[in-house]
Design a protein around this motif. Structure first.
Motif, PDB file in Angstrom:
ATOM      1  N   TYR A  17      10.250  -7.132 -12.343  1.00 63.54           N
ATOM      2  CA  TYR A  17      11.701  -7.595 -12.599  1.00 63.54           C
ATOM      3  C   TYR A  17      11.864  -6.555 -12.855  1.00 63.54           C
ATOM      4  O   TYR A  17      13.478  -6.759 -13.162  1.00 63.54           O
ATOM      5  N   LYS A  18      11.931  -6.945 -14.836  1.00 60.03           N
ATOM      6  CA  LYS A  18      12.921  -5.857 -15.587  1.00 60.03           C
ATOM      7  C   LYS A  18      13.347  -5.101 -15.932  1.00 60.03           C
ATOM      8  O   LYS A  18      14.467  -5.015 -16.054  1.00 60.03           O
ATOM      9  N   THR A  19      12.457  -4.135 -14.751  1.00 55.51           N
ATOM     10  CA  THR A  19      12.736  -2.688 -14.527  1.00 55.51           C
ATOM     11  C   THR A  19      13.435  -2.225 -13.528  1.00 55.51           C
ATOM     12  O   THR A  19      14.085  -0.607 -12.973  1.00 55.51           O
ATOM     13  N   TYR A  20      13.577  -3.299 -12.625  1.00 55.35           N
ATOM     14  CA  TYR A  20      14.070  -3.030 -10.845  1.00 55.35           C
ATOM     15  C   TYR A  20      16.031  -2.737 -12.086  1.00 55.35           C
ATOM     16  O   TYR A  20      16.882  -3.200 -12.450  1.00 55.35           O
ATOM     17  N   THR A  21      16.532  -2.123 -10.849  1.00 53.43           N
ATOM     18  CA  THR A  21      18.220  -1.599 -11.124  1.00 53.43           C
ATOM     19  C   THR A  21      18.007  -0.744  -9.782  1.00 53.43           C
ATOM     20  O   THR A  21      17.714  -0.160  -8.528  1.00 53.43           O
ATOM     21  N   GLU A  22      19.359  -1.336  -9.176  1.00 50.05           N
ATOM     22  CA  GLU A  22      19.264  -1.747  -7.459  1.00 50.05           C
ATOM     23  C   GLU A  22      20.029   0.305  -7.057  1.00 50.05           C
ATOM     24  O   GLU A  22      19.385   0.799  -6.033  1.00 50.05           O
ATOM     25  N   GLU A  23      20.354   1.718  -8.117  1.00 51.83           N
ATOM     26  CA  GLU A  23      20.360   2.629  -7.949  1.00 51.83           C
ATOM     27  C   GLU A  23      19.652   2.939  -7.639  1.00 51.83           C
ATOM     28  O   GLU A  23      19.316   4.178  -6.594  1.00 51.83           O
ATOM     29  N   ALA A  24      17.965   2.896  -8.444  1.00 54.38           N
ATOM     30  CA  ALA A  24      16.520   3.583  -8.193  1.00 54.38           C
ATOM     31  C   ALA A  24      16.369   2.884  -7.320  1.00 54.38           C
ATOM     32  O   ALA A  24      15.109   3.798  -6.305  1.00 54.38           O
ATOM     33  N   CYS A  25      16.344   1.631  -7.013  1.00 53.21           N
ATOM     34  CA  CYS A  25      15.374   1.498  -6.441  1.00 53.21           C
ATOM     35  C   CYS A  25      15.448   0.643  -5.484  1.00 53.21           C
ATOM     36  O   CYS A  25      14.730  -0.698  -4.057  1.00 53.21           O
ATOM     37  N   GLY A  26      17.075   0.248  -4.539  1.00 53.95           N
ATOM     38  CA  GLY A  26      17.364  -0.453  -4.051  1.00 53.95           C
ATOM     39  C   GLY A  26      16.962  -0.799  -2.269  1.00 53.95           C
ATOM     40  O   GLY A  26      17.310  -1.840  -1.954  1.00 53.95           O
ATOM     41  N   ASP A  27      16.259   0.735  -1.880  1.00 59.49           N
ATOM     42  CA  ASP A  27      16.324   0.782  -0.810  1.00 59.49           C
ATOM     43  C   ASP A  27      14.780   0.666  -0.648  1.00 59.49           C
ATOM     44  O   ASP A  27      14.197   1.063   0.398  1.00 59.49           O
ATOM     45  N   THR A  28      14.098   0.904  -2.031  1.00 61.78           N
ATOM     46  CA  THR A  28      12.652   0.036  -1.402  1.00 61.78           C
ATOM     47  C   THR A  28      12.190  -0.456  -1.290  1.00 61.78           C
ATOM     48  O   THR A  28      12.816  -2.034  -1.671  1.00 61.78           O
ATOM     49  N   THR A  29      11.052  -1.135  -0.414  1.00 64.22           N
ATOM     50  CA  THR A  29      10.472  -1.959  -0.055  1.00 64.22           C
ATOM     51  C   THR A  29      10.075  -2.904  -0.576  1.00 64.22           C
ATOM     52  O   THR A  29       8.849  -2.079  -1.713  1.00 64.22           O
ATOM     53  N   HIS A  30      10.419  -4.381  -1.228  1.00 67.64           N
ATOM     54  CA  HIS A  30       9.703  -4.991  -1.613  1.00 67.64           C
ATOM     55  C   HIS A  30       8.154  -5.687  -1.331  1.00 67.64           C
ATOM     56  O   HIS A  30       7.564  -6.122  -1.306  1.00 67.64           O
ATOM     57  N   GLN A  31       7.449  -4.990  -2.671  1.00 63.03           N
ATOM     58  CA  GLN A  31       5.784  -5.513  -2.965  1.00 63.03           C
ATOM     59  C   GLN A  31       5.734  -6.202  -4.124  1.00 63.03           C
ATOM     60  O   GLN A  31       5.777  -5.873  -5.252  1.00 63.03           O
ATOM     61  N   PRO A  32       5.887  -7.280  -3.577  1.00 63.48           N
ATOM     62  CA  PRO A  32       5.510  -8.611  -5.277  1.00 63.48           C
ATOM     63  C   PRO A  32       4.355  -8.625  -5.499  1.00 63.48           C
ATOM     64  O   PRO A  32       3.153  -8.183  -5.154  1.00 63.48           O
ATOM     65  N   VAL A  33       4.287  -8.441  -6.868  1.00 65.71           N
ATOM     66  CA  VAL A  33       3.377  -8.411  -8.162  1.00 65.71           C
ATOM     67  C   VAL A  33       2.371  -9.912  -7.936  1.00 65.71           C
ATOM     68  O   VAL A  33       2.805 -10.716  -8.437  1.00 65.71           O
ATOM     69  N   TRP A  34       1.609 -10.091  -7.230  1.00 65.48           N
ATOM     70  CA  TRP A  34       1.275 -11.122  -6.824  1.00 65.48           C
ATOM     71  C   TRP A  34      -0.086 -10.590  -7.809  1.00 65.48           C
ATOM     72  O   TRP A  34      -1.155 -10.565  -7.620  1.00 65.48           O
ATOM     73  N   GLY A  35      -0.889 -12.654  -8.172  1.00 63.36           N
ATOM     74  CA  GLY A  35      -2.097 -12.286  -8.734  1.00 63.36           C
ATOM     75  C   GLY A  35      -2.481 -12.950  -7.955  1.00 63.36           C
ATOM     76  O   GLY A  35      -3.833 -13.776  -8.074  1.00 63.36           O
ATOM     77  N   LEU A  36      -2.490 -13.467  -6.792  1.00 64.76           N
ATOM     78  CA  LEU A  36      -3.406 -14.537  -5.514  1.00 64.76           C
ATOM     79  C   LEU A  36      -4.135 -13.814  -4.901  1.00 64.76           C
ATOM     80  O   LEU A  36      -4.638 -12.924  -4.935  1.00 64.76           O
ATOM     81  N   LYS A  37      -4.861 -14.639  -4.616  1.00 63.01           N
ATOM     82  CA  LYS A  37      -6.544 -14.383  -3.874  1.00 63.01           C
ATOM     83  C   LYS A  37      -6.115 -15.095  -2.720  1.00 63.01           C
ATOM     84  O   LYS A  37      -5.642 -15.391  -2.504  1.00 63.01           O
ATOM     85  N   GLN A  38      -7.328 -14.569  -2.197  1.00 63.30           N
ATOM     86  CA  GLN A  38      -7.044 -14.770  -0.359  1.00 63.30           C
ATOM     87  C   GLN A  38      -7.617 -16.366  -0.312  1.00 63.30           C
ATOM     88  O   GLN A  38      -7.620 -16.379   0.853  1.00 63.30           O
ATOM     89  N   LYS A  39      -8.516 -16.777  -1.469  1.00 59.50           N
ATOM     90  CA  LYS A  39      -8.560 -17.915  -1.616  1.00 59.50           C
ATOM     91  C   LYS A  39      -7.939 -19.131  -1.586  1.00 59.50           C
ATOM     92  O   LYS A  39      -8.618 -20.382  -1.552  1.00 59.50           O
ATOM     93  N   ASP A  40      -6.982 -18.341  -2.337  1.00 56.41           N
ATOM     94  CA  ASP A  40      -6.110 -19.748  -2.678  1.00 56.41           C
ATOM     95  C   ASP A  40      -5.501 -20.434  -2.306  1.00 56.41           C
ATOM     96  O   ASP A  40      -4.907 -20.018  -0.581  1.00 56.41           O
TER      97      ASP A  40
END
Length: 205
Positions: A17-40
């Motif tokens: 979240y902190k390194t995001y800039t709209e100019e550089a990554c605005g059209d990139t697909t959002h890919q959440p960095v989760w620590g969620l597991k399938q069993k959660d």
């Protein structure tokens, strides 16, 4: 808005979240960095917090981060009130939706039954129609057969009549010839009889 500095304890999600800039990554697909597991499951605080932290795209994250504390507070109150009101209405309408669903299922069953009955009636009608056509054709053939027999009988009668006429004509000719012969014989007999009578008369003198 200036980017927040990256700290030593920041997680991968924080850095994302902190390194995001709209100019550089605005059209990139959002890919959440989760620590969620399938069993959660959402019965644990950590899993729920992780999902919340990574759910929203970075553009929305920056939009909310740009709000003042008062703006965030007002947005929270309005959003929460609308969410609760919507939930309340959903609960009120839930039974109605369930009843409507049940009524629709009954209607669907009736409709399927009507379609099934129609198909059976259609099949029975097709069978009756085929039987009727076969019977009709049989009657037509029977009528045609009778017509043929009548025509044959009429033709036979006509031929017999013609033969009878020919026989009658021949019989008439034969009778005419026989009658002529009989007439001639009668004339000859009369002549001979006259001669005999004359001879006998001469003897009596």
């Amino acid at each position: 808005m200036p980017q927040a500095p990256i700290g030593s304890k920041d997680t991968l999600g924080d850095i994302y979240y902190k390194t995001y800039t709209e100019e550089a990554c605005g059209d990139t697909t959002h890919q959440p960095v989760w620590g969620l597991k399938q069993k959660d499951r959402f019965v644990e605080f950590g899993a729920c917090r992780d999902w919340y932290l990574g759910s929203f795209p970075l553009g929305e994250f920056n939009r909310q981060r740009a709000r003042t504390h008062e703006g965030l507070y007002r947005a929270y109150i309005i959003g929460e009130a609308n969410t609760r009101a919507a939930n309340h209405q959903i609960v009120r309408e839930w039974r109605t939706m369930v009843r409507e669903r049940a009524d629709w299922e009954k209607y669907r069953e009736r409709l399927l039954k009507q379609v099934q009955d129609f198909e059976q009636m259609k099949s029975a009608f097709a069978e009756d129609k085929a039987a009727f056509e076969a019977e009709k054709k049989s009657e037509e053939w029977g009528c045609e057969g009778l017509k043929n027999k009548l025509h044959a009988a009429e033709e036979l009668l006509s031929n017999e009549h013609a033969e009878w006429k020919k026989v009658c004509e021949k019989d008439n000719q034969r009778m005419y010839v026989a009658r002529s012969k009989i007439t001639d014989l009668e004339a000859q007999i009369a002549t001979l009889k006259g001669k005999v009578e004359k001879v006998e008369a001469d003897k009596g003198r």
